[in-house]
Structures are given as C-alpha cells and as structure tokens.
Design a protein around this motif. Structure first.
Motif, PDB file in Angstrom:
ATOM      1  N   SER A 183       0.846  -1.193   0.000  1.00  0.00           N
ATOM      2  CA  SER A 183       0.000   0.000   0.000  1.00  0.00           C
ATOM      3  C   SER A 183       0.880   1.241   0.000  1.00  0.00           C
ATOM      4  O   SER A 183       1.267   1.730   1.058  1.00  0.00           O
ATOM      5  N   GLY A 184       1.203   1.718  -1.179  1.00  0.00           N
ATOM      6  CA  GLY A 184       1.936   2.970  -1.281  1.00  0.00           C
ATOM      7  C   GLY A 184       3.335   2.905  -0.710  1.00  0.00           C
ATOM      8  O   GLY A 184       4.260   2.403  -1.340  1.00  0.00           O
ATOM      9  N   ASP A 185       3.496   3.410   0.510  1.00  0.00           N
ATOM     10  CA  ASP A 185       4.841   3.523   1.076  1.00  0.00           C
ATOM     11  C   ASP A 185       5.221   2.348   1.968  1.00  0.00           C
ATOM     12  O   ASP A 185       6.241   2.407   2.657  1.00  0.00           O
ATOM     13  N   HIS A 186       4.439   1.283   1.984  1.00  0.00           N
ATOM     14  CA  HIS A 186       4.805   0.130   2.807  1.00  0.00           C
ATOM     15  C   HIS A 186       4.147  -1.141   2.277  1.00  0.00           C
ATOM     16  O   HIS A 186       3.208  -1.074   1.493  1.00  0.00           O
ATOM     17  N   PHE A 187       4.685  -2.277   2.695  1.00  0.00           N
ATOM     18  CA  PHE A 187       3.927  -3.512   2.536  1.00  0.00           C
ATOM     19  C   PHE A 187       3.610  -4.005   3.939  1.00  0.00           C
ATOM     20  O   PHE A 187       4.366  -3.755   4.880  1.00  0.00           O
ATOM     21  N   TYR A 188       2.477  -4.650   4.086  1.00  0.00           N
ATOM     22  CA  TYR A 188       2.029  -5.020   5.426  1.00  0.00           C
ATOM     23  C   TYR A 188       1.673  -6.495   5.500  1.00  0.00           C
ATOM     24  O   TYR A 188       1.379  -7.148   4.506  1.00  0.00           O
ATOM     25  N   VAL A 189       1.730  -6.997   6.715  1.00  0.00           N
ATOM     26  CA  VAL A 189       1.311  -8.357   7.026  1.00  0.00           C
ATOM     27  C   VAL A 189       0.318  -8.263   8.168  1.00  0.00           C
ATOM     28  O   VAL A 189       0.662  -7.779   9.251  1.00  0.00           O
ATOM     29  N   ARG A 190      -0.907  -8.691   7.935  1.00  0.00           N
ATOM     30  CA  ARG A 190      -1.941  -8.666   8.972  1.00  0.00           C
ATOM     31  C   ARG A 190      -2.271 -10.093   9.362  1.00  0.00           C
ATOM     32  O   ARG A 190      -2.542 -10.933   8.495  1.00  0.00           O
ATOM     33  N   ALA A 191      -2.259 -10.356  10.650  1.00  0.00           N
ATOM     34  CA  ALA A 191      -2.493 -11.718  11.126  1.00  0.00           C
ATOM     35  C   ALA A 191      -3.401 -11.697  12.346  1.00  0.00           C
ATOM     36  O   ALA A 191      -3.248 -10.842  13.224  1.00  0.00           O
ATOM     37  N   GLU A 192      -4.349 -12.624  12.381  1.00  0.00           N
ATOM     38  CA  GLU A 192      -5.253 -12.757  13.526  1.00  0.00           C
ATOM     39  C   GLU A 192      -5.476 -14.232  13.817  1.00  0.00           C
ATOM     40  O   GLU A 192      -5.537 -15.057  12.903  1.00  0.00           O
ATOM     41  N   CYS A 193      -5.606 -14.531  15.098  1.00  0.00           N
ATOM     42  CA  CYS A 193      -5.893 -15.909  15.504  1.00  0.00           C
ATOM     43  C   CYS A 193      -6.570 -15.888  16.862  1.00  0.00           C
ATOM     44  O   CYS A 193      -6.646 -14.841  17.514  1.00  0.00           O
ATOM     45  N   MET A 194      -7.068 -17.029  17.306  1.00  0.00           N
ATOM     46  CA  MET A 194      -7.565 -17.148  18.662  1.00  0.00           C
ATOM     47  C   MET A 194      -6.364 -17.237  19.603  1.00  0.00           C
ATOM     48  O   MET A 194      -5.279 -17.702  19.211  1.00  0.00           O
ATOM     49  N   ALA A 195      -6.550 -16.782  20.823  1.00  0.00           N
ATOM     50  CA  ALA A 195      -5.422 -16.594  21.743  1.00  0.00           C
ATOM     51  C   ALA A 195      -4.611 -17.865  21.950  1.00  0.00           C
ATOM     52  O   ALA A 195      -3.380 -17.820  22.029  1.00  0.00           O
ATOM     53  N   HIS A 196      -5.277 -19.020  22.008  1.00  0.00           N
ATOM     54  CA  HIS A 196      -4.542 -20.249  22.271  1.00  0.00           C
ATOM     55  C   HIS A 196      -3.732 -20.714  21.057  1.00  0.00           C
ATOM     56  O   HIS A 196      -2.945 -21.666  21.158  1.00  0.00           O
ATOM     57  N   GLN A 197      -3.893 -20.026  19.917  1.00  0.00           N
ATOM     58  CA  GLN A 197      -3.147 -20.380  18.714  1.00  0.00           C
ATOM     59  C   GLN A 197      -1.952 -19.464  18.467  1.00  0.00           C
ATOM     60  O   GLN A 197      -1.293 -19.552  17.427  1.00  0.00           O
ATOM     61  N   THR A 198      -1.647 -18.602  19.439  1.00  0.00           N
ATOM     62  CA  THR A 198      -0.592 -17.602  19.232  1.00  0.00           C
ATOM     63  C   THR A 198       0.747 -18.234  18.893  1.00  0.00           C
ATOM     64  O   THR A 198       1.479 -17.748  18.019  1.00  0.00           O
ATOM     65  N   ASP A 199       1.100 -19.319  19.554  1.00  0.00           N
ATOM     66  CA  ASP A 199       2.383 -19.969  19.270  1.00  0.00           C
ATOM     67  C   ASP A 199       2.421 -20.514  17.847  1.00  0.00           C
ATOM     68  O   ASP A 199       3.462 -20.444  17.173  1.00  0.00           O
ATOM     69  N   LEU A 200       1.304 -21.066  17.384  1.00  0.00           N
ATOM     70  CA  LEU A 200       1.246 -21.573  16.016  1.00  0.00           C
ATOM     71  C   LEU A 200       1.393 -20.426  15.020  1.00  0.00           C
ATOM     72  O   LEU A 200       2.141 -20.531  14.036  1.00  0.00           O
ATOM     73  N   LEU A 201       0.685 -19.328  15.267  1.00  0.00           N
ATOM     74  CA  LEU A 201       0.805 -18.166  14.386  1.00  0.00           C
ATOM     75  C   LEU A 201       2.233 -17.653  14.379  1.00  0.00           C
ATOM     76  O   LEU A 201       2.773 -17.284  13.327  1.00  0.00           O
ATOM     77  N   LYS A 202       2.860 -17.624  15.546  1.00  0.00           N
ATOM     78  CA  LYS A 202       4.253 -17.175  15.637  1.00  0.00           C
ATOM     79  C   LYS A 202       5.156 -18.038  14.761  1.00  0.00           C
ATOM     80  O   LYS A 202       5.996 -17.526  14.005  1.00  0.00           O
ATOM     81  N   ASP A 203       4.976 -19.341  14.819  1.00  0.00           N
ATOM     82  CA  ASP A 203       5.798 -20.249  14.016  1.00  0.00           C
ATOM     83  C   ASP A 203       5.581 -20.018  12.522  1.00  0.00           C
ATOM     84  O   ASP A 203       6.531 -20.044  11.733  1.00  0.00           O
ATOM     85  N   LEU A 204       4.323 -19.804  12.125  1.00  0.00           N
ATOM     86  CA  LEU A 204       4.027 -19.555  10.715  1.00  0.00           C
ATOM     87  C   LEU A 204       4.677 -18.259  10.239  1.00  0.00           C
ATOM     88  O   LEU A 204       5.263 -18.201   9.144  1.00  0.00           O
ATOM     89  N   LEU A 205       4.584 -17.208  11.049  1.00  0.00           N
ATOM     90  CA  LEU A 205       5.179 -15.923  10.673  1.00  0.00           C
ATOM     91  C   LEU A 205       6.699 -16.011  10.613  1.00  0.00           C
ATOM     92  O   LEU A 205       7.327 -15.489   9.673  1.00  0.00           O
ATOM     93  N   LYS A 206       7.312 -16.665  11.590  1.00  0.00           N
ATOM     94  CA  LYS A 206       8.766 -16.799  11.578  1.00  0.00           C
ATOM     95  C   LYS A 206       9.231 -17.552  10.345  1.00  0.00           C
ATOM     96  O   LYS A 206      10.231 -17.195   9.716  1.00  0.00           O
TER      97      LYS A 206
END
Length: 331
Positions: free
Chosen positions: A194-217
């Motif tokens: 978007s113009g001057d940046h690229f972004y990554v938006r991520a949402e999950c249920m709280a108990h899935q935070t570690d899984l989301l972290k692994d996917l992002l890493k």
C-alpha cells in the motif's frame, strides 16, 4: 446447484463426517463467533437472534463449548431429522445497495484500552493496545517500508510480486501445507502493499498464538520464492495491467498521476512502463527488494487483543529474531 446441495445433505444422513473435518469446522465456527462479538452491532444481532428464537441468553457464555461438543453422530441425526424434503425454504438474496462505510470511533477505542509505543533494541517500534481478554483473539499488523512508492523504474512491480510470493509457502510449510494449517485453524494472514509500505496482517484465537508465531517466523525467514510460482504471478500481473489499458476511467487516473508526479517517479509510472519492466524483472530482484524493505528502524508493528504488554513484547522479540533485517534501505 441446488441438486448438488441436496445430494451432499442427503449423504450426511447415511455417511458419518470425518472427525478431522469436523474439528476444522469447530475451529472455523468458533472463530466466526468471536469475530461477531468484537463489535456491538455483531453482539446485538446475535442476541436478537437468540431472543427471537426464545433461547436462554445465558447460553451465549457457553456457545463456544457447545460448538466444540458437536459430534459426527449429531450431524447425522440432524440431517435425518430435518432433511425430509418437506421442511425446506429457499431464499435468493440480492446484494443491498451501497450504504456507505461506517466510521470507527477513536474515542471508543481509547476508552477500551491504552495505546503504548515501545522501541526495540534494533529500532523497530511496537504499538500495544492494553491487553483486552474479553474476546480470545490476538491481532498483529506488521508494516515494512517497501511499498510501490519505493520502486525505482527497473523494479516497478516488485512490491506486488513480493506480497504475492511471500505467503506462497516456506521451506518448512510448502504452499499447500501453509494454506492447510491456516484454514484448519481459521487463522487470518494477509500480505499486501500500500503505497509507502507492505504489510502483514495476522489474527488468531489466543490459544493459537504460538502456532501463528511459528508460521510468521517461517514466512519471514525462509519463504520459498518458487520460480514457477514467480512466473505465474508475474504473468498474472502483466495481464491485469494490460486489461487496465482499455479501461477509460483507470487510464484517465494513470495519466493524471503521471502528469502530477512525472513518469520518472514511482507514483507516476504508467502501466506500459511497469509492464515493460515486468518482462525483465527476475526473482532475485524481488528477493533483494524484500531484503532491503526489512529496515528495523522503519518497521512498525501493532499488537492488540487478548495478550498482555509483556506477552506482546516477547512475541515480537521472537518473531523479529527470524526476520532478515537489513541496513541497506530502498531509495
């Protein structure tokens, strides 16, 4: 189409749903439930439906547990009970006319939590909304200085290609596996420019935070950048830009930008310029664009939802450790 729907429903009367498939549905329905409760309007609609059906309002508190308790036998029983051919109402719904966008209330946001900014040792900024555990959702929004405003002419189109390629599989999670994990756990992961940046938006249920972290890493540190996928995305982008050449409204907008900024400025590049560059741009060019967009002191990440300030800082510190940071910014 109706015949196909009826066939599937009739099959449910005699064939049990696989537990693994039902588990995925449990997660998806529960996630939708929590998303509904994020807004007063969503909560109002949900409560209204409960009231209209004469159901106990207290059942809202146990709704998620009730969903998770549904078994394959329950699905089969309901199919047999209600799929009789005499209790069917079909509604064809047309889209409503556009009513305009609702406005977000900043004062309401501030009343629910306190925004704090933290600068990490390497210069990244974290924006934290004071932990709100009223809903079990966690949201992250990464912004990197690598949108199309940073593209020299020889790299025109690189930002669009990057945001298509980055979530298209990693060494640990090949593309189909990456998509399967996201879908099975109802995790939202969007990458765009978007113009001057690229972004990554991520949402999950709280108990899935570690899984989301692994996917992002994994996505940040070891994206596949598959050559065949690159050729597909590049050809698709060229066709998309070519189609815009015959749209009078888009052509007028392009000419206006070019007149204002000039064709030597990223905001003024014409579609013809971008297409010409895309014909020669390489996957290494996109990789290099990604590397140079990961500038720590110009990266901002917001964290909100059911996570504490300390938990958010720890989460970002872990994710930051996997990002290939650079000190060679884009021009």
């Amino acid at each position: 189409m109706l015949d196909g729907i009826h066939e599937i429903l009739d099959e449910l009367k005699h064939k049990s749903v696989e537990q693994s498939e039902l588990n995925r549905i449990h997660v998806a329905v529960e996630r939708v439930f929590w998303d509904i409760l994020r807004t007063n309007s969503g909560l109002g609609r949900f409560v209204s439906r409960k009231f209209a059906a004469g159901e106990d309002m207290e059942s809202i508190d146990s709704y998620a547990e009730m969903i998770r308790a549904v078994s394959p036998d329950d699905i089969m029983r309901i199919a047999r009970e209600y799929r009789t051919g005499t209790q069917e109402t079909i509604v064809t719904q047309l889209p409503e006319t556009f009513k305009g966008k609702s406005q977000v209330s900043v004062s309401a946001l501030r009343s629910k939590g306190r925004l704090e900014v933290h600068t990490f040792p390497a210069g990244q900024k974290g924006v934290f909304l004071e932990g709100d555990d009223s809903l079990p959702l966690v949201a992250l929004n990464f912004m990197f200085p690598g949108g199309n405003h940073f593209e020299p002419e020889k790299l025109a189109g690189a930002a669009s290609l990057l945001t298509s390629m980055l979530p298209a599989g990693t060494k640990t999670y090949p593309e189909e596996e990456f998509e399967r994990v996201l879908n099975d756990h109802a995790i939202t992961l969007d990458v765009d420019d978007s113009g001057d940046h690229f972004y990554v938006r991520a949402e999950c249920m709280a108990h899935q935070t570690d899984l989301l972290k692994d996917l992002l890493k994994s996505m940040f540190s070891e994206p596949l950048f598959d050559p065949e996928r690159f050729e597909f995305e590049r050809d698709f982008l060229i066709r998309e830009l070519e189609s815009e050449l015959v749209d009078p409204r888009l052509k007028a907008l392009e000419l206006t930008r070019s007149r204002i900024f000039g064709t030597d400025h990223p905001c003024g590049y014409t579609n013809e310029q971008i297409i010409k560059n895309l014909e020669t741009i390489s996957i290494d060019d996109v990789k290099n664009f990604y590397r140079r967009a990961c500038i720590p002191e110009k990266t901002v990440v917001s964290v909100g939802g059911a996570i504490s300030r300390a938990g958010g800082e720890k989460l970002l510190t872990d994710i930051f450790s996997a990002i290939p940071w650079s000190n060679d910014p884009l021009p």
